[in-house]
Scaffold this active site. Sequence first.
Site, short mmCIF file in Angstrom:
data_model
loop_
_atom_site.label_atom_id
_atom_site.label_comp_id
_atom_site.label_asym_id
_atom_site.label_seq_id
_atom_site.Cartn_x
_atom_site.Cartn_y
_atom_site.Cartn_z
N LYS A 153 50.84 32.73 41.00
CA LYS A 153 49.95 31.71 40.65
C LYS A 153 49.63 30.57 41.90
O LYS A 153 49.52 29.38 40.87
CB LYS A 153 48.98 31.63 40.40
N1 PMP Z 1 43.80 37.90 42.55
C1 PMP Z 1 43.79 36.49 42.77
C2 PMP Z 1 44.41 36.39 44.32
C3 PMP Z 1 43.38 35.25 41.59
O1 PMP Z 1 43.09 34.04 42.24
C4 PMP Z 1 42.87 35.79 40.66
C5 PMP Z 1 42.42 34.85 39.90
N2 PMP Z 1 43.43 34.37 38.81
C6 PMP Z 1 42.69 37.29 40.49
C7 PMP Z 1 43.57 38.14 41.62
C8 PMP Z 1 42.43 38.16 38.86
O2 PMP Z 1 43.42 37.23 38.18
P1 PMP Z 1 42.90 37.18 36.73
O3 PMP Z 1 42.00 38.83 36.17
O4 PMP Z 1 44.05 37.12 35.71
O5 PMP Z 1 42.06 36.10 36.70
#
Ligand code: PMP
Length: 300
Positions: A153
């Site tokens: 991320k």
């Molecule tokens: N894909 C992206 C590009 C994101 O930014 C997120 C948000 N964190 C997600 C998927 C979903 O991840 P999570 O369920 O861990 O929030």
Amino acid sequence: MDKNIKIWLDGKLYTWKHAKIHVLSHSLHYGTGVFEGIRFYKTSRGPAIFRLDEHLKRLFYSASCLKLKTPYTKKQLETAIKEVIVKNKLSDGYIRPIIFYGAEHLGIHPKGCRVHSAIAAWAWGAYLGTKPVKTLISSFIRIHPKSTFADAKICGHYVNSMLASVQAIEAGCDEAILLDYKGYLAEGPGENIFIVKNGQLYTPSEGNILKGITRASIMEIAKEFNIKCKEKKITVKELLSADEAFYSGTAAQVSAIGMINGKKIGNGKMGEITALLADHYDKIVHGKVKKHLNWLTPVR
Ligand code: PMP
């Protein structure tokens, strides 16, 4: 955004106005920071953070990809997150930790740059609203997995997300869908995607997506309801002919997709399986499912 919140920066709490960084920060110029999005919810035992450990692990993994060495341990950041929630008197909302390079040096290689860490938290309702979402398959593809660590991320990745999101909104939609470099379904700008076909769930395989913590939770919940879930390459044809589709994510939680490129998915309303998963997810995050209390970290 509530400008009365207090923000934690490098070990101290600052008012919104005073939580500042230098304009020459390496991460501002090159996107070389990493962050998390975490939610906490009202439960009968007070506010509780959903899957905090998994989020902190991913934060440290993302940081390791960019060689960002925060002086704080996971435990110290956990304590700081709790402090931010308590000091802001919040009962449910969203937490945004970020780790980034400072302004000591502006060469591309971040040598000599200090590593800063910050945490903000604020009340944040449904990210994509409560109605089924109108979506557009973006002409921008998800970043190539060989260009970066696609499963981290990293702040800079969100230029890709932002472009897709702006394009979708300019086209009169609510949110975008990104394909991968081979033309298969990847994910949303800030969400993973699931489709339902003949009572079975499908979601894109790992490799060109962020491995969502909500995605993993949904896969586990589906198993408990005896709903099969398969990770596979999903074509646009399969996506458009799905019986149901939904986004999963910390901010979006479980959000039904009603329309893609002007074509209704199912009858355009939230499908049966989506509703079942959304409802159970909501119960879990609010501490109403005993089996999953271990997914919650009480703030106090
Ligand atoms: N894909 C992206 C590009 C994101 O930014 C997120 C948000 N964190 C997600 C998927 C979903 O991840 P999570 O369920 O861990 O929030």
